[in-house]
Design an enzyme around this catalytic site. Structure first.
Site, PDB file in Angstrom:
ATOM      1  N   ARG A 244     -10.016 -25.984 -10.188  1.00  0.00           N
ATOM      2  CA  ARG A 244      -8.896 -25.471  -9.403  1.00  0.00           C
ATOM      3  C   ARG A 244      -8.207 -24.287 -10.082  1.00  0.00           C
ATOM      4  O   ARG A 244      -7.647 -23.411  -9.424  1.00  0.00           O
ATOM      5  CB  ARG A 244      -7.877 -26.593  -9.146  1.00  0.00           C
TER       6      ARG A 244
ATOM      7  N   TYR B 265       4.600  -9.143   8.284  1.00  0.00           N
ATOM      8  CA  TYR B 265       3.579  -9.953   8.950  1.00  0.00           C
ATOM      9  C   TYR B 265       4.240 -11.223   9.520  1.00  0.00           C
ATOM     10  O   TYR B 265       4.998 -11.899   8.816  1.00  0.00           O
ATOM     11  CB  TYR B 265       2.526 -10.298   7.889  1.00  0.00           C
TER      12      TYR B 265
ATOM     13  N   ASP C   6       3.578  -6.627   0.516  1.00  0.00           N
ATOM     14  CA  ASP C   6       2.291  -6.926   1.140  1.00  0.00           C
ATOM     15  C   ASP C   6       1.568  -5.588   1.261  1.00  0.00           C
ATOM     16  O   ASP C   6       1.934  -4.739   2.075  1.00  0.00           O
ATOM     17  CB  ASP C   6       2.540  -7.566   2.518  1.00  0.00           C
TER      18      ASP C   6
ATOM     19  N   LYS D 120      -9.147  -8.972   4.641  1.00  0.00           N
ATOM     20  CA  LYS D 120      -9.294  -7.729   5.391  1.00  0.00           C
ATOM     21  C   LYS D 120     -10.306  -6.801   4.696  1.00  0.00           C
ATOM     22  O   LYS D 120     -11.477  -7.045   4.760  1.00  0.00           O
ATOM     23  CB  LYS D 120      -7.925  -7.070   5.581  1.00  0.00           C
TER      24      LYS D 120
HETATM   25  C1  LIG Z   1      -3.914 -10.785   7.879  1.00  0.00           C
HETATM   26  C2  LIG Z   1      -2.700 -10.462   7.122  1.00  0.00           C
HETATM   27  C3  LIG Z   1      -2.147 -11.388   6.241  1.00  0.00           C
HETATM   28  C4  LIG Z   1      -2.645 -12.790   6.118  1.00  0.00           C
HETATM   29  O1  LIG Z   1      -3.935 -12.875   5.595  1.00  0.00           O
HETATM   30  P1  LIG Z   1      -4.835 -14.165   5.880  1.00  0.00           P
HETATM   31  O2  LIG Z   1      -5.947 -14.015   4.923  1.00  0.00           O
HETATM   32  O3  LIG Z   1      -5.223 -14.101   7.317  1.00  0.00           O
HETATM   33  O4  LIG Z   1      -3.977 -15.370   5.592  1.00  0.00           O
HETATM   34  C5  LIG Z   1      -1.049 -10.998   5.512  1.00  0.00           C
HETATM   35  N1  LIG Z   1      -0.508  -9.771   5.641  1.00  0.00           N
HETATM   36  C6  LIG Z   1      -1.028  -8.855   6.475  1.00  0.00           C
HETATM   37  C7  LIG Z   1      -0.382  -7.514   6.556  1.00  0.00           C
HETATM   38  C8  LIG Z   1      -2.123  -9.169   7.252  1.00  0.00           C
HETATM   39  O5  LIG Z   1      -2.587  -8.275   8.114  1.00  0.00           O
END
Ligand SMILES: *Cc1c(COP(=O)(O)O)cnc(C)c1O
Length: 393
Positions: A54, A107, A179, A204
């Site tokens: 973990r 988000y 973010d 992404k």
């Molecule tokens: C998709 C996204 C997230 C979350 O990511 P996941 O891997 O789907 O949990 C966070 N911030 C932004 C800007 C995103 O586009």
């Protein structure tokens, strides 16, 4: 070493792996200690080896080291999703009785965490105008612990003056988290602009192929311990195969992003000439209100942007969106394929209500030939116009 080169060498050591180019995928829960001495050493904070699945393996470390280096951070922690990464970063600094400041354009699920779960635990989350810049200082209280940023913001692509916000927060002893998913570590370096913690949905562009979920948190030295222990206390980890996919995606991220960016610009230009399109939303677009900040602080744009349309009946919008061959309608983005999705920011904005009367459509420009993507948009506008003409009869 430039970033493109770093992407090809970071987090792998063929000389320690039989000459094999890529890092191995370790599947592990139990990790054995050869002696009581080593077992005891592993309990100490500065232990550099591995202790339990973990807490990571060399597979995890390869991905974490690569992203930390790329972002100019102290260290990084990989977790199972982008949202998990945000939750860890926010929870590391928010306790009952604290006040945190969250950009109105974050988000959606980040917003829900702050407005719902944290509020229930007695943390007051105040949403602020993403355009506030250094004015954020006027919102600081004695119990303010954290500022949450996202630039450009989700769905509406509002830019933020990150250096000004980071400087005001640092002067007041308030931590900052961003973010940074949209820009990736290639096009924006939050830590060198004064931010403490940078978070990515690796799902992404890092994974880049729409086939795995992952998140990563990069911190400066100062914030490492609280973030690391929060991730550990909450039980976060990233499975070995997804971790492998994320580090593999990094190797080609620079060339992919270059293409995503180029195609997005071509699509924005084409869309801006359609009479039904009222606005293009992307800081890379010259008429966008965030363009100057983007030009000053960012070195590129990814393939995600949005546009607004004049109000149309639902049936005409359905005619536009349905029957697409190349644009998928779905959540997430950052894969090789193009996406087109109607989005609804009016449900999740409180400081800056979303007031555009027509639909807001989010585009992810994939790696297809731009000519094919334009031809398909052209057919979609044809269907839209036919539907509008029928409605007018
Ligand atoms: C998709 C996204 C997230 C979350 O990511 P996941 O891997 O789907 O949990 C966070 N911030 C932004 C800007 C995103 O586009």
């Amino acid at each position: 070493m430039r970033d493109e080169t770093l992407l090809t060498v970071a987090g792998r050591s063929p000389d320690q792996n039989h000459g094999i180019v890529n890092p191995p995928v370790y599947h592990a829960s139990t990790i054995l200690f050869p002696s009581l001495d080593v077992l005891e050493a592993a309990g100490r904070e500065d232990y550099a080896g591995f202790t339990y699945g973990r807490h990571g393996t060399p597979t995890t470390r390869a991905f974490e080291d690569a992203v930390a280096q790329l972002e100019g951070g102290y260290r990084a922690i990989a977790v199972a999703s982008g949202l998990a990464a945000l939750v860890v970063a926010v929870m590391a600094f928010a306790r009952t009785g604290d006040h945190i400041l969250v950009a109105d354009s974050v988000y959606g699920p980040t917003r829900r965490l702050c407005a719902h779960t944290l509020a229930g635990w007695g943390v007051e989350a105040e949403f602020y105008d993403p355009g506030i810049g250094g004015g954020i200082a006027t919102l600081f209280r004695a119990n303010t612990k954290l500022v949450v940023c996202e630039a450009p913001g989700s769905l509406t692509f509002d830019m933020q003056d990150i250096p000004a916000i980071a400087a005001a927060a640092r002067a007041a002893g308030v931590r900052t988290v961003i973010d940074n998913t949209w820009a990736t570590p290639l096009y924006f370096k939050p830590l060198s602009h004064g931010i403490d913690i940078s978070v990515h949905a690796a799902t992404k562009y890092m994974v880049g192929h729409s086939d795995a979920m992952a998140g990563i948190i990069v911190t400066n030295q100062d914030c490492w311990k609280p973030v690391k222990s929060m991730a550990a206390e909450l039980g976060h980890t990233l499975g070995p195969d997804d971790c492998y996919l994320a580090q593999r995606g990094l190797r080609t991220m620079a060339v992919r992003l270059e293409r995503h960016q180029k195609t997005a610009m071509i699509l924005m230009e084409w869309l801006s000439r359609q009479p039904e399109v009222t606005r293009i939303l992307s800081p890379a677009w010259p008429q966008d209100p965030g363009h100057a900040l983007w030009q000053r602080d960012f070195s590129g744009a990814s393939g995600l942007f949005a546009f607004t349309m004049t109000p149309v009946p639902r049936a005409a919008l359905a005619a536009f969106l349905d029957h697409m061959e190349l644009y998928g309608m779905g959540y997430s983005w950052g894969g090789y394929e193009s996406l087109l999705l109607p989005v609804f920011p009016h449900k999740i904005r409180t400081v800056h209500p979303w007031q555009e009367p027509g639909p807001l459509l989010r585009v992810h420009a994939g790696l297809e030939a731009p000519e094919d993507l334009i031809a398909e948009l052209d057919r979609a506008f044809g269907r839209l116009r036919a539907a509008l003409a029928t409605a007018a009869e």
